[in-house]
Design a protein around this motif. Structure first.
Motif, PDB file in Angstrom:
ATOM      1  N   ASP A  19       0.190  -1.742 -14.835  1.00  0.00           N
ATOM      2  CA  ASP A  19       0.547  -0.843 -13.718  1.00  0.00           C
ATOM      3  C   ASP A  19       1.467  -1.553 -12.731  1.00  0.00           C
ATOM      4  OD1 ASP A  19      -1.070   1.114 -14.751  1.00  0.00           O
ATOM      5  OD2 ASP A  19      -2.836   0.479 -13.592  1.00  0.00           O
ATOM      6  N   ASP A  20       2.180  -0.734 -11.958  1.00  0.00           N
ATOM      7  CA  ASP A  20       3.002  -1.310 -10.874  1.00  0.00           C
ATOM      8  C   ASP A  20       2.076  -1.994  -9.869  1.00  0.00           C
ATOM      9  OD1 ASP A  20       5.180  -0.148 -12.044  1.00  0.00           O
ATOM     10  OD2 ASP A  20       5.281   1.543 -10.657  1.00  0.00           O
ATOM     11  N   ASN A  21       2.510  -3.127  -9.342  1.00  0.00           N
ATOM     12  CA  ASN A  21       1.695  -3.771  -8.295  1.00  0.00           C
ATOM     13  C   ASN A  21       2.420  -3.738  -6.951  1.00  0.00           C
ATOM     14  OD1 ASN A  21       3.663  -5.619  -8.739  1.00  0.00           O
ATOM     15  ND2 ASN A  21       2.303  -7.368  -9.127  1.00  0.00           N
ATOM     16  N   PHE A  22       3.132  -2.647  -6.736  1.00  0.00           N
ATOM     17  CA  PHE A  22       3.855  -2.418  -5.468  1.00  0.00           C
ATOM     18  C   PHE A  22       3.902  -0.918  -5.234  1.00  0.00           C
ATOM     19  CE2 PHE A  22       6.670  -2.757  -9.076  1.00  0.00           C
ATOM     20  CZ  PHE A  22       7.372  -1.571  -9.022  1.00  0.00           C
ATOM     21  N   ARG A  80      -2.972  -6.563  -4.960  1.00  0.00           N
ATOM     22  CA  ARG A  80      -1.514  -6.612  -5.129  1.00  0.00           C
ATOM     23  C   ARG A  80      -0.890  -7.698  -4.242  1.00  0.00           C
ATOM     24  NH1 ARG A  80       0.560  -0.354  -4.695  1.00  0.00           N
ATOM     25  NH2 ARG A  80       0.135   0.228  -6.841  1.00  0.00           N
ATOM     26  N   PRO A  81       0.192  -8.304  -4.699  1.00  0.00           N
ATOM     27  CA  PRO A  81       0.887  -9.245  -3.804  1.00  0.00           C
ATOM     28  C   PRO A  81       1.722  -8.472  -2.786  1.00  0.00           C
ATOM     29  CG  PRO A  81       2.032  -9.107  -5.905  1.00  0.00           C
ATOM     30  CD  PRO A  81       0.823  -8.241  -6.033  1.00  0.00           C
ATOM     31  N   TRP A  95       0.833  -1.212   0.000  1.00  0.00           N
ATOM     32  CA  TRP A  95       0.000   0.000   0.000  1.00  0.00           C
ATOM     33  C   TRP A  95       0.866   1.260   0.000  1.00  0.00           C
ATOM     34  CZ3 TRP A  95      -5.234  -0.381  -0.366  1.00  0.00           C
ATOM     35  CH2 TRP A  95      -5.813  -1.623  -0.079  1.00  0.00           C
ATOM     36  N   PRO A  96       0.449   2.282  -0.746  1.00  0.00           N
ATOM     37  CA  PRO A  96       1.169   3.563  -0.639  1.00  0.00           C
ATOM     38  C   PRO A  96       0.785   4.280   0.659  1.00  0.00           C
ATOM     39  CG  PRO A  96      -0.651   3.763  -2.189  1.00  0.00           C
ATOM     40  CD  PRO A  96      -0.656   2.342  -1.718  1.00  0.00           C
ATOM     41  N   TRP A  97       1.673   5.140   1.153  1.00  0.00           N
ATOM     42  CA  TRP A  97       1.386   5.858   2.411  1.00  0.00           C
ATOM     43  C   TRP A  97       0.397   6.996   2.198  1.00  0.00           C
ATOM     44  CZ3 TRP A  97       7.043   6.297   4.636  1.00  0.00           C
ATOM     45  CH2 TRP A  97       7.415   5.039   5.115  1.00  0.00           C
ATOM     46  N   THR A  98       0.415   7.578   1.012  1.00  0.00           N
ATOM     47  CA  THR A  98      -0.518   8.682   0.751  1.00  0.00           C
ATOM     48  C   THR A  98      -1.245   8.408  -0.556  1.00  0.00           C
ATOM     49  OG1 THR A  98       1.201   9.901  -0.390  1.00  0.00           O
ATOM     50  CG2 THR A  98       0.853  10.459   1.914  1.00  0.00           C
ATOM     51  N   PHE A  99      -2.465   8.835  -0.629  1.00  0.00           N
ATOM     52  CA  PHE A  99      -3.227   8.696  -1.877  1.00  0.00           C
ATOM     53  C   PHE A  99      -4.334   9.741  -1.886  1.00  0.00           C
ATOM     54  CE2 PHE A  99      -3.622   4.913   0.865  1.00  0.00           C
ATOM     55  CZ  PHE A  99      -4.734   5.286   1.586  1.00  0.00           C
ATOM     56  N   GLY A 100      -4.789  10.058  -3.067  1.00  0.00           N
ATOM     57  CA  GLY A 100      -5.843  11.060  -3.222  1.00  0.00           C
ATOM     58  C   GLY A 100      -7.212  10.477  -2.936  1.00  0.00           C
ATOM     59  N   PRO A 101      -8.263  11.281  -3.074  1.00  0.00           N
ATOM     60  CA  PRO A 101      -9.620  10.809  -2.756  1.00  0.00           C
ATOM     61  C   PRO A 101     -10.140   9.758  -3.746  1.00  0.00           C
ATOM     62  CG  PRO A 101      -9.670  13.049  -3.621  1.00  0.00           C
ATOM     63  CD  PRO A 101      -8.230  12.686  -3.464  1.00  0.00           C
ATOM     64  N   TYR A 158      -8.415   7.282  -5.284  1.00  0.00           N
ATOM     65  CA  TYR A 158      -7.427   6.228  -5.535  1.00  0.00           C
ATOM     66  C   TYR A 158      -8.132   4.874  -5.740  1.00  0.00           C
ATOM     67  CZ  TYR A 158      -7.811   4.274  -0.823  1.00  0.00           C
ATOM     68  OH  TYR A 158      -8.255   3.670   0.307  1.00  0.00           O
ATOM     69  N   PRO A 159      -7.609   4.026  -6.647  1.00  0.00           N
ATOM     70  CA  PRO A 159      -8.283   2.742  -6.929  1.00  0.00           C
ATOM     71  C   PRO A 159      -7.895   1.667  -5.908  1.00  0.00           C
ATOM     72  CG  PRO A 159      -6.447   3.062  -8.425  1.00  0.00           C
ATOM     73  CD  PRO A 159      -6.442   4.241  -7.516  1.00  0.00           C
TER      74      PRO A 159
END
Lengths: 113, 414
Positions: free
Chosen positions: B266-269, B86-87, B70-76, B78-79
């Protein structure tokens, strides 16, 4: 308290604009943006604002010391802004115009405090 | 020298005037006290919070990239449903990064869980356990106060050894050296080989003081290290001279090749870095600072008007005294400085009281909330600067008016 010399309209306009600038500059002395520039920068900026204010009072009363203080403050202010890489060319243009106008009426101004 | 003497005399005139009208002095300096207090307390809290947060973020590592699901930050918008599938990073991926990433100085695989730790009759539940690969000490910033870190052999063979936090050591081993002692982690015996240096509470949580660190190869016997709930992650530290952005570029390519992603997929990490957190907080602190500035600014404005008002009253009240002083030979600048110093003193006393209240509150709050709140040098300078500035700006017009009075008319006035 009335000055013996009549105040020209241009000086009146310059002083009013100057007082408006002071009103807007005063809160910026303790703004977070100025504070971030260094520990002593708010003090220095505060001194410049205070001297500008006093110089406009002097010019308003048609006193020569007002113009002299304005000129000194202008050069110190620009030197400081140059050092912190925050020079504003419209600001310089305005100040130069103000100073030139003040110097135009300099001889008509009162020599005393 | 004469000028200096006159200035000194005008200062004493100002002080006498302030002392004579005590109630008026107190009431007029209240405005400045409240204004300085409002501004400086907000700046002090914001600065202290920011400092504590930066310290916490720095302890995670400025030059470390975290490979996670998971990313630490994301917008409203985000998918999240894509992220769900994601693995998670796994241990073999760490080895491939170590083998192929040129920009990486060191890298470690880490999972975290909660366990119960026991020593004889002492037991602590829900203790955070970090299970890490060997290079963890080169990736994470921590110091060991007592004992040592794992050896290569201990890490590789998965020996039951642990480094524990300072608070845990004190709680489990009161008045006893924990090094070499056996504790039980979820029932399994583990030897304590080191104690972390006390770090203090972290604003982000997760202080090493309450953590246990064991080798990942030993953790396999305790817990399922493939469990997604344990937040598996790979920490990669950049080589000196390599920027985080360069490292992220390289890791992106490397992770895509490790996971055999097609060019268009897309990146899966997620590649996270601490600047993501600090940037979020920068904007938050910016807003809080501006709010404090506006609130304090209005208080200061009111205080300034109060002082100007009092100074006008003071000049009016002492007009005949000014006339007498001028007729006895007092210069304009003497009268001017007399009233100007009075305004500055008034404002300075108010500001000093405001700063003292802030200082006392920082002492009280520091003890009660457990976070270091410091009235910094820059805020003290700012407080005094504002006080003097208010004194000059609000006092100059009345003072100048007094200095320009005609002595005869001034003496005649009531």
């Amino acid at each position: 308290m009335q000055s013996s010399v009549k105040r020209p309209v241009l000086i009146r306009i310059i002083c009013i604009l100057g007082f408006i600038w002071i009103v807007f500059s005063f809160p910026s002395v303790f703004s977070p943006a100025i504070k971030k520039m260094g520990d002593w920068y708010p003090a220095l900026f505060g001194l410049i604002v205070a001297c500008s204010f006093i110089s406009y009072i002097g010019v308003w009363h048609m006193k020569r010391w007002g113009v002299q203080l304005f000129a000194i403050t202008f050069f110190v202010k620009e030197a400081v802004l140059f050092m912190v890489n925050d020079v504003s060319y419209p600001g310089i243009a305005f100040s130069v115009f103000f100073l030139t106008s003040m110097l135009f009426f300099y001889k008509r101004m009162d020599l005393n405090l | 020298m004469i000028v200096f003497g006159l200035l000194k005399e005008s200062v004493s005139f100002a002080i006498v005037s302030l002392v004579t009208n005590k109630l008026r002095t107190i009431l007029s300096l209240l405005g400045i006290t409240i204004g300085i207090f409002a501004i400086i307390i907000v700046f002090t809290i914001v600065d202290s919070l920011e400092q504590n947060l930066r310290k916490s973020v720095q302890s995670l590592g400025d030059d470390v990239v975290f490979v996670q699901k998971w990313p630490w930050t994301f917008g409203p918008d985000y998918p999240w449903w894509k992220y769900m599938n994601r693995p998670v990073p796994d241990y073999p991926e760490l080895n491939k990064i170590l083998e192929n990433c040129d920009g990486a100085q060191s890298a470690a695989f880490l999972i975290s869980s909660r366990i119960t730790i026991k020593y004889k009759s002492n037991s602590i539940e829900r203790v955070n356990i970090n299970c890490a690969s060997h290079q963890y000490d080169r990736v994470k910033n921590f110091e060991i106060a007592d004992g040592r870190y794992f050896t290569d052999i201990e890490s590789a063979s998965g020996r039951p050894v642990a480094v524990i936090g300072d608070l845990l050591a004190k709680a489990l081993f009161p008045n006893q050296n924990p090094i070499g002692e056996m504790v039980k982690i979820n029932g399994a015996k583990v030897m304590v080989i080191g104690v972390f240096k006390k770090e203090g509470e972290s604003i982000l949580g997760g202080s090493v003081d309450t953590e246990v660190l064991v080798p990942i190869n030993y953790a396999r016997t305790l817990i399922d290290i493939r469990n997604e709930d344990l937040d598996p992650q790979i920490l990669v530290r950049a080589k000196p001279g390599i920027s985080n952005d360069d490292l992220i570029d390289e890791l992106t390519g490397l992770m895509r090749s490790i996971r055999k992603l097609k060019p268009r997929s897309d990146d899966n990490f997620a590649l996270n870095q601490t600047s993501l957190i600090s940037n979020q907080f920068d904007s938050l602190f910016g807003v809080v600072g501006v709010v404090g500035w506006v609130i304090g600014g209005f208080s200061i404005l009111v205080g300034g008007f109060g002082i100007a008002n009092i100074m006008f009253v003071s000049v009016k009240e002492r007009t005949n005294i000014i006339g007498i002083q001028k007729s006895l030979g007092a210069k304009n600048y003497f009268i001017l400085s007399q009233f100007l110093f009075e305004a500055i003193f008034l404002s300075l006393i108010g500001g000093t009281i405001g700063l003292l209240i802030v200082f006392l509150l920082t002492l009280i709050a520091g003890d009660s909330i457990g976070m270091e709140i410091v009235l910094s040098k820059s805020n003290i300078i700012l407080g005094f600067t504002i006080s003097i500035l208010i004194g000059v700006v609000s006092g100059f017009v009345p003072a100048y008016g007094a200095s320009q009075l005609d002595p005869v008319e001034a003496i005649r006035s009531n």
